[in-house]
Design a protein around this motif. Sequence first.
Motif, PDB file in Angstrom:
ATOM      1  N   MET A   1      54.400  54.794  23.758  1.00  0.00           N
ATOM      2  CA  MET A   1      54.622  53.497  24.404  1.00  0.00           C
ATOM      3  C   MET A   1      53.401  52.615  24.238  1.00  0.00           C
ATOM      4  O   MET A   1      52.268  53.100  24.210  1.00  0.00           O
ATOM      5  CB  MET A   1      54.947  53.687  25.890  1.00  0.00           C
ATOM      6  N   ASN A   2      53.631  51.318  24.157  1.00  0.00           N
ATOM      7  CA  ASN A   2      52.552  50.341  24.078  1.00  0.00           C
ATOM      8  C   ASN A   2      52.170  49.924  25.497  1.00  0.00           C
ATOM      9  O   ASN A   2      52.991  49.381  26.239  1.00  0.00           O
ATOM     10  CB  ASN A   2      53.029  49.130  23.271  1.00  0.00           C
ATOM     11  N   TYR A   3      50.919  50.153  25.856  1.00  0.00           N
ATOM     12  CA  TYR A   3      50.463  49.871  27.219  1.00  0.00           C
ATOM     13  C   TYR A   3      49.657  48.568  27.309  1.00  0.00           C
ATOM     14  O   TYR A   3      49.005  48.316  28.328  1.00  0.00           O
ATOM     15  CB  TYR A   3      49.611  51.037  27.728  1.00  0.00           C
ATOM     16  N   LYS A   4      49.709  47.741  26.273  1.00  0.00           N
ATOM     17  CA  LYS A   4      48.854  46.555  26.213  1.00  0.00           C
ATOM     18  C   LYS A   4      49.106  45.587  27.362  1.00  0.00           C
ATOM     19  O   LYS A   4      48.190  44.895  27.809  1.00  0.00           O
ATOM     20  CB  LYS A   4      49.047  45.843  24.876  1.00  0.00           C
ATOM     21  N   SER A   5      50.345  45.528  27.852  1.00  0.00           N
ATOM     22  CA  SER A   5      50.650  44.587  28.935  1.00  0.00           C
ATOM     23  C   SER A   5      49.904  44.913  30.225  1.00  0.00           C
ATOM     24  O   SER A   5      49.797  44.069  31.118  1.00  0.00           O
ATOM     25  CB  SER A   5      52.155  44.557  29.207  1.00  0.00           C
ATOM     26  N   LEU A   6      49.373  46.143  30.331  1.00  0.00           N
ATOM     27  CA  LEU A   6      48.607  46.528  31.525  1.00  0.00           C
ATOM     28  C   LEU A   6      47.171  46.037  31.464  1.00  0.00           C
ATOM     29  O   LEU A   6      46.445  46.150  32.459  1.00  0.00           O
ATOM     30  CB  LEU A   6      48.617  48.051  31.693  1.00  0.00           C
ATOM     31  N   PHE A   7      46.756  45.498  30.306  1.00  0.00           N
ATOM     32  CA  PHE A   7      45.326  45.231  30.120  1.00  0.00           C
ATOM     33  C   PHE A   7      45.013  43.765  29.837  1.00  0.00           C
ATOM     34  O   PHE A   7      44.029  43.447  29.190  1.00  0.00           O
ATOM     35  CB  PHE A   7      44.782  46.152  29.035  1.00  0.00           C
ATOM     36  N   THR A   8      45.848  42.880  30.369  1.00  0.00           N
ATOM     37  CA  THR A   8      45.536  41.461  30.347  1.00  0.00           C
ATOM     38  C   THR A   8      44.960  41.058  31.693  1.00  0.00           C
ATOM     39  O   THR A   8      45.346  41.599  32.733  1.00  0.00           O
ATOM     40  CB  THR A   8      46.810  40.630  30.058  1.00  0.00           C
ATOM     41  N   PRO A   9      44.021  40.115  31.714  1.00  0.00           N
ATOM     42  CA  PRO A   9      43.439  39.695  33.000  1.00  0.00           C
ATOM     43  C   PRO A   9      44.419  38.864  33.804  1.00  0.00           C
ATOM     44  O   PRO A   9      45.365  38.277  33.266  1.00  0.00           O
ATOM     45  CB  PRO A   9      42.221  38.874  32.573  1.00  0.00           C
ATOM     46  N   PHE A  10      44.188  38.815  35.128  1.00  0.00           N
ATOM     47  CA  PHE A  10      45.056  38.026  36.009  1.00  0.00           C
ATOM     48  C   PHE A  10      44.259  37.645  37.248  1.00  0.00           C
ATOM     49  O   PHE A  10      43.423  38.413  37.722  1.00  0.00           O
ATOM     50  CB  PHE A  10      46.307  38.815  36.401  1.00  0.00           C
ATOM     51  N   LYS A  11      44.555  36.450  37.770  1.00  0.00           N
ATOM     52  CA  LYS A  11      43.793  35.943  38.906  1.00  0.00           C
ATOM     53  C   LYS A  11      44.540  36.085  40.227  1.00  0.00           C
ATOM     54  O   LYS A  11      45.758  35.926  40.291  1.00  0.00           O
ATOM     55  CB  LYS A  11      43.454  34.464  38.693  1.00  0.00           C
ATOM     56  N   ILE A  12      43.777  36.376  41.273  1.00  0.00           N
ATOM     57  CA  ILE A  12      44.226  36.254  42.658  1.00  0.00           C
ATOM     58  C   ILE A  12      43.295  35.233  43.297  1.00  0.00           C
ATOM     59  O   ILE A  12      42.110  35.514  43.509  1.00  0.00           O
ATOM     60  CB  ILE A  12      44.141  37.593  43.412  1.00  0.00           C
ATOM     61  N   GLY A  13      43.826  34.062  43.587  1.00  0.00           N
ATOM     62  CA  GLY A  13      42.953  32.993  44.053  1.00  0.00           C
ATOM     63  C   GLY A  13      41.893  32.704  43.002  1.00  0.00           C
ATOM     64  O   GLY A  13      42.194  32.494  41.828  1.00  0.00           O
ATOM     65  N   THR A  14      40.642  32.729  43.424  1.00  0.00           N
ATOM     66  CA  THR A  14      39.532  32.467  42.493  1.00  0.00           C
ATOM     67  C   THR A  14      39.026  33.739  41.822  1.00  0.00           C
ATOM     68  O   THR A  14      38.150  33.672  40.958  1.00  0.00           O
ATOM     69  CB  THR A  14      38.367  31.804  43.245  1.00  0.00           C
ATOM     70  N   MET A  15      39.543  34.889  42.205  1.00  0.00           N
ATOM     71  CA  MET A  15      39.069  36.176  41.680  1.00  0.00           C
ATOM     72  C   MET A  15      39.888  36.597  40.455  1.00  0.00           C
ATOM     73  O   MET A  15      41.114  36.707  40.531  1.00  0.00           O
ATOM     74  CB  MET A  15      39.183  37.255  42.761  1.00  0.00           C
ATOM     75  N   GLU A  16      39.217  36.839  39.351  1.00  0.00           N
ATOM     76  CA  GLU A  16      39.906  37.318  38.156  1.00  0.00           C
ATOM     77  C   GLU A  16      39.703  38.827  38.026  1.00  0.00           C
ATOM     78  O   GLU A  16      38.571  39.321  38.050  1.00  0.00           O
ATOM     79  CB  GLU A  16      39.402  36.627  36.893  1.00  0.00           C
ATOM     80  N   VAL A  17      40.804  39.545  37.879  1.00  0.00           N
ATOM     81  CA  VAL A  17      40.786  40.999  37.696  1.00  0.00           C
ATOM     82  C   VAL A  17      41.013  41.278  36.211  1.00  0.00           C
ATOM     83  O   VAL A  17      41.886  40.668  35.590  1.00  0.00           O
ATOM     84  CB  VAL A  17      41.879  41.673  38.552  1.00  0.00           C
TER      85      VAL A  17
END
Length: 646
Positions: A1-17
């Motif tokens: 399986m390709n797991y790449k979709s789990l490793f894009t950044p995403f923001k919660i408010g001003t915090m980027e994970v």
Amino acid sequence: MNYKSLFTPFKIGTMEVKNRIVMSPMGTNSARIDGTIAEDEIAYFEERAKGGTGMIIMGCQFLNPDLAQGSLEGVLQNTYVIPQLTTVVEACHRWGAKICCQISCGTGRNAFPNMYGEAPFSSSDTPSTYNPNMKCRPLSKEQIKDIMKQFKNSAKIAKDAGYDSIEVHAHAGYLVDQFMSSIWNTRTDEYGGSLENRMRFACEIVESIKSAVGKDIPVIFRIALDHLFEGGRTLEESMEIIKILEAAGVDALDIDAGCYERIDYIFPTAYLGDACMEYVCEEARKHVNIPIMNSGNHTPETAVRLIESGNADFVMFGRQLIADPETANKLMNEHAEDVRPCIRCNEECVGRIITRLSKISCAVNVQVCEEARFKIEEAKSKKNVVVVGGGPAGLEAARVAALEGHKVILFEKEGVVGGQLSAAATPKFKDQLKKLVKWYQVQLEKLGVDVRLNTAVDMNNPALEEADNIIVATGAKPIEVNIKGIDGSNVLNVIDAHKHKERIKGDHVVICGGGLSGCDSALELALEEGKKVTIVEMAEGIAKDVMYINLTSILVKIKEAGINVFTSSKVSEINEQGVVIEKADGTKENIAADTVITAFGMKKDSDLADKIREKYYNKTRIVGDSEKVGKVATAVRSGFYAGLSL
């Protein structure tokens, strides 16, 4: 399986994970008595950050000890806790992970009975969860005002410690949930009655935190959207709640299902299957625009499915990250085969905390909360190590010894490794056990362990003579009971029943013995094979050897499967027609069966082990069930210790 979709950044408010993998908040019960967190806990969280986790949510820390009435997770009351918290925050930041401080005003009616003196606090005089005869103490409006001040104080402490975000623990029927839910909130003042009033407590908490930390630290709200018991909050009812929370300034939602009335969802068992609480996301997505997180028996594969569906923005792994702190990095680097699976047993994580008041560990990862003490390092002096037996104890001993650089030979008399683990793994709901056996196979092959299948060892095997150390893990064998007809052609022991389903004849099956193995076999045959199954058990209840969280699921599934259960009954005879049982009142009953399965328990198989130790006493160590019959956790632990001691 390709797991790449789990490793894009995403923001919660001003915090980027940095990625979509979040470690679920779970208590470790390792804090010090003064409310500061321990060094073991710092190392534990750092290991998960080092392993690539995008954000770590620590287990709930309490406003003060009086409200806590739960496991010891740290107290955010005094500023002297800040230095240790700063250490854990910066240890996680080193590896690029964000870290979230979960704050709780207490367990309320869910307080463990061994952790409180007076009656617990709650929204109302609702009965205590664990002692329905005890009524809780309703919080006064003055006490509520004090709680809001304490939330502000605790949030300021979290901010000064350097946390990236704060989560409100309003989950599982705990104190905040007791205000939000009509079944527990019977107040007649401004904190009870209408939904708007019942939400006042939660909204004031969010307001208090925001007033202390400002706009740059996002506030996450953890809530079960479906209580899953009659009278509890439904998924539909929760939609208005999450809209109110979004309007109150909540920056993200951490959502799943369950409460202590369905405690098997709070600590989701193997019987609930993969992604068992994913279903709450699709409806929630329709009603709010803020980011959504979801937990509940996720696998890497279900995580990808959920993220790609668009119904959630983060997938939460709890016990999976206990079992393997490097899960994220292994998936990102395309080594999914190296991810050690959580087997969802609950024995050494929450089980240790609840039943023993000890700190967290793991059935398959003994290094949990002992990362420094149990570090596996390359040995200065390399040895020849022989492991006899390929069950979980032998596999773990061989793995650890090989990681230390020793030359390891593993002998297994069967054609596959796994021992009883392989037999227990045949039901679909125990698929994680099957994955664990496969993981061991992969690890031993990569480590160059010489695995010799279909090879029985005796005392005179030259490998024993040549070995510097011998680890014997010959396991256990079924207990034999003297019952008339037990040797009949229609009788199988439970191990053979798992391994050789073709030998189970007819539609009607009686299982003699209602322990865990008997219940699992019954569920497998009823749910997956369509058999009509009866369990006969001498004790007053079935699965008496099973922790109550898992028992909750077992009892529900047995009822759903239509399995007949006779307790306080013993098997007096087995014949071609079935089983004759004797009940507690002395009456007898015939139960028709085409096949009879015996599940009377296991005893250690130590004959060979004792002989080897007698001959090679100065270099032999006996581990696993051949030392003392236990569970997967005890077998893995003894194997780990043996390997690490070399």
